[in-house]
Design a protein around this motif. Structure first.
Motif, short mmCIF file in Angstrom:
data_model
loop_
_atom_site.label_atom_id
_atom_site.label_comp_id
_atom_site.label_asym_id
_atom_site.label_seq_id
_atom_site.Cartn_x
_atom_site.Cartn_y
_atom_site.Cartn_z
N SER A 20 51.62 65.95 30.54
CA SER A 20 51.76 64.81 31.43
C SER A 20 51.66 63.56 30.58
O SER A 20 51.14 63.58 29.47
CB SER A 20 50.66 64.84 32.48
OG SER A 20 49.41 64.99 31.84
N THR A 22 50.12 60.45 29.33
CA THR A 22 48.82 59.80 29.32
C THR A 22 48.91 58.53 28.50
O THR A 22 49.80 58.40 27.64
CB THR A 22 47.74 60.70 28.71
OG1 THR A 22 48.23 61.17 27.46
CG2 THR A 22 47.43 61.88 29.61
N ARG A 76 49.33 57.41 40.28
CA ARG A 76 48.33 56.81 41.16
C ARG A 76 46.93 57.39 40.94
O ARG A 76 45.96 56.66 40.83
CB ARG A 76 48.75 57.03 42.61
CG ARG A 76 47.82 56.41 43.63
CD ARG A 76 48.21 56.79 45.05
NE ARG A 76 48.16 58.25 45.24
CZ ARG A 76 47.06 58.92 45.56
NH1 ARG A 76 45.93 58.28 45.73
NH2 ARG A 76 47.08 60.23 45.72
N ARG A 77 46.85 58.74 40.86
CA ARG A 77 45.52 59.34 40.82
C ARG A 77 44.74 58.93 39.58
O ARG A 77 43.55 58.66 39.65
CB ARG A 77 45.64 60.86 40.88
CG ARG A 77 46.13 61.36 42.23
CD ARG A 77 46.32 62.84 42.21
NE ARG A 77 45.08 63.54 41.90
CZ ARG A 77 45.04 64.81 41.50
NH1 ARG A 77 46.16 65.50 41.35
NH2 ARG A 77 43.91 65.38 41.26
N HIS A 78 45.41 58.88 38.45
CA HIS A 78 44.70 58.48 37.25
C HIS A 78 44.38 57.00 37.25
O HIS A 78 43.37 56.57 36.71
CB HIS A 78 45.51 58.86 36.01
CG HIS A 78 45.40 60.30 35.67
ND1 HIS A 78 46.21 61.24 36.25
CD2 HIS A 78 44.54 60.97 34.88
CE1 HIS A 78 45.86 62.44 35.79
NE2 HIS A 78 44.85 62.30 34.97
N ASP A 81 41.33 56.70 39.26
CA ASP A 81 40.20 57.23 38.51
C ASP A 81 39.71 56.21 37.48
O ASP A 81 38.52 55.96 37.35
CB ASP A 81 40.62 58.53 37.82
CG ASP A 81 39.44 59.23 37.16
OD1 ASP A 81 38.38 59.29 37.80
OD2 ASP A 81 39.59 59.70 36.02
N ALA A 84 38.01 53.26 39.26
CA ALA A 84 36.67 53.59 39.74
C ALA A 84 35.70 53.68 38.57
O ALA A 84 34.56 53.18 38.64
CB ALA A 84 36.69 54.91 40.51
N SER A 85 36.17 54.29 37.48
CA SER A 85 35.31 54.43 36.32
C SER A 85 34.89 53.06 35.77
O SER A 85 33.73 52.83 35.45
CB SER A 85 36.06 55.23 35.26
OG SER A 85 35.24 55.45 34.17
N VAL A 88 32.27 51.56 38.08
CA VAL A 88 30.95 52.18 37.93
C VAL A 88 30.27 51.64 36.68
O VAL A 88 29.08 51.29 36.70
CB VAL A 88 31.08 53.71 37.88
CG1 VAL A 88 29.81 54.35 37.36
CG2 VAL A 88 31.41 54.26 39.25
N HIS A 89 31.02 51.54 35.58
CA HIS A 89 30.43 50.97 34.37
C HIS A 89 30.02 49.52 34.58
O HIS A 89 29.00 49.07 34.09
CB HIS A 89 31.41 51.09 33.20
CG HIS A 89 31.49 52.47 32.62
ND1 HIS A 89 32.23 53.46 33.21
CD2 HIS A 89 30.91 53.02 31.53
CE1 HIS A 89 32.10 54.58 32.50
NE2 HIS A 89 31.30 54.33 31.48
N THR A 91 29.06 48.06 37.36
CA THR A 91 27.84 47.90 38.15
C THR A 91 26.61 48.05 37.28
O THR A 91 25.62 47.34 37.48
CB THR A 91 27.73 48.94 39.30
OG1 THR A 91 27.80 50.25 38.75
CG2 THR A 91 28.80 48.74 40.34
N PHE A 92 26.70 48.92 36.30
CA PHE A 92 25.53 49.08 35.42
C PHE A 92 25.28 47.81 34.63
O PHE A 92 24.15 47.36 34.49
CB PHE A 92 25.74 50.28 34.49
CG PHE A 92 24.57 50.52 33.59
CD1 PHE A 92 23.40 51.04 34.11
CD2 PHE A 92 24.62 50.20 32.25
CE1 PHE A 92 22.30 51.24 33.30
CE2 PHE A 92 23.53 50.39 31.43
CZ PHE A 92 22.36 50.92 31.96
#
Lengths: 353, 331, 258
Positions: A20, A22, A76-78, A81, A84-85, A88-89, A91-92
């Protein structure tokens, strides 16, 4: 099976190849640098300003660029992902900012204040708008109140925790567990009001360090019960049974075997409890009285304490007082942080048995 | 024979037979048991005592009040006639706490996900400690930091919100544009203060997600985020809810940080970017030193209301946690 | 669908520890290959390396190659997410998502791949549940939680969930070890039916099971504790159980150790 096979043409079409597309290695850092650069360019031309604004803007730019690139190349899915990743980073990092900011600010403002004189003198005869004076009287107060609180809380909390783990079954244990949990959420000002009602209004005593310590006890007991309970539960049952099999009575098993085994964890919980309550201000407002002088007697006359001192000085209009507040804040935060770090390393060092 | 000698006492007397009935060691057990149980009962007595004593002062306060305690906004308990009520306090307490929750919950959940499932294993524990340290900072220090550092630095974002989103009632600023000592300021500082408890509780439940569920999602070809959506977040839902309640409970009762930041007033306003507002706890802290007899009782009455609210919120949170513990035996 | 797998010189590591050493193994399409061997010999680790679930454990990695119809699943341009979508897996303990209904469990994997109409999802879910011999038992309670089923039903639900996304290969990691004999029989019958359409690799501790369900059997062994596991021999199941060419295999299948 027929149903499945009828459907599968669509799924199978994209499953024929594993390869695929990348993002090539280095794309993400590249986009990050590009975003920072573009943001710098925009900030130098346009009338925006501020370093914080620059950071936020670069971050947003990077987020958009990365998601768009990933969407185009990987689908779309990646893209979702990666988005979101990144969030999340982020927010930390957002959560780290206030911690670093508080520590940096307290260090920067407080380190000019804290010196030998500041630590060894009280505020007695120091005028409101004078510079100088110190926090000795407050440290004495904080220390004594912490000591009294510990002396009352620790035995009480240990007994309750032992009851819950070793003896407690049925209704009493369940309601104690529940209300201990609920007690951890009692606002400190409410604990202060309660002791004020009992100690000052009902019994007619004066406000004192001891009265404050009683309120702090209400705040400390539930946290220590909780942590001790957890630690006692970790002691393997085989150990207790081995002792019983040797004919040791239960109460001696608890005192000689169970508690010593769990001791490091219990100590950690106690220290964290102390660290929590000596930073409390609200009950002190109602119960301590507050004074500029040194008072070694927690039972007689008003005392001071570091949190109350900070609150009091911070509320004054002149810069000398505010400076003293920062100095005291540095002292308080150092005490609390050291207690925390020591407590956690006690837990850490003794974990491997 | 050598074994037998070991059992004999030095004098060569026959060993003392241990008595099975009426052994004296049981007295020690009974005392110890009573002691621990008594301490536990004492703890329950304290909780009950808080309610009883606060209530005993609430009654005379309400009798002295010449207006409706629940709908009155102003606070003049020591004037004649006595006029005070908790409407403005309740509004300000809820507004600032919900604002704090709104800001802290997504960040807290994100931090918990990061520590539990995104950060490298080796670093995760240490990073968790770092966030826990935030909980160790005393509230008065947060108040000082908030007032003298954060609030001046928030003027920019406040004015940005007011200028661009002023059409939303919350961000409107018809009366003042100083952007300091506002509900928004208080909400942000409270958010920082409740962040550690939210992230700690969420982290615990996220770490408890069975590896089997995570692997099941990955084996279906889920990306990392899809694994979170499929296995981790649904499993942790009740934990997230109770963390929100615990955080809310803490924000509701926070005193000195709010007292230092807010310029108190007894109005009820939606405009979170304008100065003013008040909370139960801050009002007690600020009014206490001026209060006379009725004034003290009035403050205790307001404290009673705060106690009941936080009690309900905390009980709800604990109930959710307990229910989850009972029903998570699915695997 | 139903592709072949060729593992070539596959070394599997946990950190720097070599867990499984230079495995060369070909797995035929539309057949059942059983992996047997004593505990700790690396058969589960090997299985998990076939759909890159192995690397979920921090520090775990492999060298060598695993080819799916000639394509290396460890090539640089291959996304593990795609690999796992293509090679399904059923675990030792049934693990339906506890927060999802039976229906949602079956279509969980499909929903990841984009929007489909409700009728299409219904159709696929029914097909998958029928293929897993579960349809008749659950057709009236598709909206109940997956955890409300018995252990054997949960495991068949997990199989339905795995085949709903039409994988090319189905990996099973001791799928019956947590089940009672009747559920085990149901799963074994199911495996017999599924091999018409899928390449199946199954790890099992139960040698009778390997003898009953598999066409070919691979025997893994451990020379000594702390040493890496190795593939000792692979052959037709009948040959492995009656006349293996290596002594260790014979000792193991005849119950002399392990």
């Amino acid at each position: 099976m027929a149903l499945l096979q009828a459907d599968s043409s669509r799924t199978r079409a994209n499953a024929t190849s594993l390869a695929s597309r990348t993002l090539p290695r280095g794309t993400v850092p590249g986009l990050g640098i590009a975003a920072c650069g573009l943001a710098a360019l925009l900030f130098s031309v346009a009338p925006f300003g501020g370093f914080a604004g620059y950071v936020v803007f670069s971050g947003l730019l990077f987020l958009v660029a990365q998601t768009a690139t990933s969407f185009a190349v990987e689908g779309r899915r990646h893209a979702v992902d990666r988005f979101a990743s990144s969030l999340v980073h982020t927010t930390f990092l957002i959560a780290l900012l206030p911690l670093l900011s508080v520590v940096w600010k307290v260090l920067a403002q407080g380190s000019d204040q804290v010196n030998g004189n500041f630590l060894t003198h009280s505020m007695r005869n120091v005028g409101v708008s004078d510079a100088g004076g110190g926090i000795y009287h407050s440290m004495v107060g904080t220390l004594l109140q912490g000591l009294i609180t510990s002396l009352i809380s620790i035995p009480l909390a240990l007994l309750v925790a032992v009851y819950l783990v070793e003896y407690g079954t049925g209704k009493l244990a369940r309601s104690v567990t529940f209300f201990v949990d609920v007690m951890t959420g009692i606002p400190s000002i409410v604990a202060g009001l309660f002791i004020y009602t009992v100690w000052v209004l009902t019994f007619g005593f004066e406000r004192s360090g001891f009265a404050a310590a009683l309120a702090l006890t209400i705040l400390m007991v539930p946290t220590v019960v909780r942590s001790t309970e957890e630690m006692l539960k970790l002691v393997p049952n085989e150990l207790r049974e081995a002792a019983y099999a040797l004919g040791v009575p239960k109460w001696r098993t608890i005192l000689r075997i169970v508690i010593p085994t769990a001791l490091p964890g219990i100590i950690t919980g106690i220290m964290l409890g102390i660290a929590r309550v000596i930073g409390e201000t609200a009950p002190l407002l109602l119960l301590l009285g507050g004074t500029d002088s040194i008072n070694f007697n927690a039972l007689d006359g008003p005392q001071s304490a570091l949190p109350l001192f900070i609150y009091d000085q911070a509320g004054r209009p002149n810069p000398e007082a505010i400076d003293r507040a920062w100095g005291a804040a540095l002292a308080l935060i150092l005490i609390v942080m050291i207690l925390n770090l020591v407590a956690r390393s006690v837990a850490r060092l003794t974990r491997v048995r | 024979m050598t074994q037998m000698t070991e059992f004999r006492s030095p004098q060569g007397e026959p060993p003392v037979e241990p008595q099975l009935a009426g052994s004296p060691v049981r007295a020690g057990d009974r005392i110890f048991r009573t002691l621990t149980a008594g301490s536990s009962v004492f703890l329950l007595v304290i909780i009950a005592g808080i309610a009883v004593f606060l209530f005993s002062r609430t009654v005379p306060a309400l009798q002295a009040d010449s207006v409706n305690f629940f709908t009155e906004r102003t606070w003049f308990p020591d004037s004649a006639p006595s006029v005070f009520g908790i409407a403005a306090l309740a509004w300000g307490t809820l507004l600032s706490s919900l604002l704090a929750l709104l800001l802290a919950l997504p960040v807290g959940i994100g931090v918990a996900l990061f520590i539990a499932h995104y950060a490298p294993r080796r670093l995760a524990t240490g990073l968790g400690y770092l966030i826990d340290l935030l909980a160790a900072v005393p509230s008065v220090v947060f108040g000082l930091w908030g007032r003298d550092f954060l609030v001046p630095n928030m003027v920019g974002i406040s004015s940005f919100l007011a200028e661009n989103f002023g059409w939303i009632p919350f961000f409107a600023t018809p009366n003042s544009e100083t952007y300091t000592q506002t509900m928004f300021n208080a909400g942000v500082v409270l958010a920082v203060m409740i962040l550690p408890i939210i992230s700690a509780v969420c982290r615990e439940v996220f770490l408890q997600v069975p590896q089997g569920h995570i692997e099941a999602a990955m084996a279906l070809g889920a990306t990392r985020w899809e694994t979170m959506r499929m296995a981790v977040l649904p499993f942790g839902r009740s934990g997230m809810i109770s963390s929100a309640m615990l955080g809310l409970g803490r924000a509701l009762g926070e005193t000195v940080a709010v007292a230092l930041i807010l310029s108190t007033s007894y109005g009820i306003s939606l405009h979170i970017l304008e100065p003013g507002g008040n909370t139960f706890a801050a009002n007690i802290a600020l009014q206490y030193s001026f209060a006379q007899d009725t004034g003290i009782d009035a403050l205790i009455a307001s404290g009673m209301v705060l106690f009941v609210i936080t009690l309900l919120v905390n009980m709800a949170a604990r109930w959710i946690i307990a229910r989850r513990a009972a029903f998570s035996g699915a695997n | 669908m139903a592709k072949r797998i060729d593992a070539r010189d596959l070394n599997i590591y946990y950190g720097s520890f070599l867990a499984v050493e230079s495995v060369c193994l070909s797995i035929e399409p539309r057949s059942v290959t059983a992996l047997i061997g004593p505990s700790g010999c690396g058969k589960s680790t090997f299985l998990r390396s076939l759909n890159r679930m192995h690397e979920v454990v921090p520090g775990a990695h492999v060298d060598g190659s695993v080819e799916l119809d000639g394509q290396d699943i460890y090539a640089d341009n291959v996304d593990p997410v795609t690999v796992r979508r293509t090679i399904g897996m059923v675990f030792q303990r049934p693990n339906p998502f506890p927060t999802m209904s039976i229906f949602d469990n079956v279509v969980a994997g499909l929903k990841l791949q984009g929007h489909r109409s409700k009728s299409e999802l219904n159709e696929i879910a029914e097909g998958a549940l029928r293929a897993a011999n579960l349809w008749n038992e659950v057709k009236d309670r598709l909206d109940k939680p997956g955890s409300s089923l018995s252990g054997g039903q949960q495991q068949r639900l997990c199989i339905a969930r795995a085949i709903a996304i039409r994988p090319d290969v189905l990996l099973m990691d001791e799928p019956c070890s947590a089940l009672d004999p009747i559920s085990t029989m149901a799963i074994e019958e199911l495996i017999e039916e599924l091999k018409r359409d899928y390449t199946i690799v199954i790890v099992t501790h139960n040698m009778q099971q390997a003898a009953r369900v598999s066409d070919r059997t691979a025997f893994f062994n451990l020379v000594a504790t702390g040493k890496p596991g190795q593939l000792v021999e692979v052959d037709r199941t009948a040959k492995i159980f009656s006349n293996p060419s290596v002594r260790a295999t014979e000792d193991y299948v005849s119950g002399r150790f392990g």
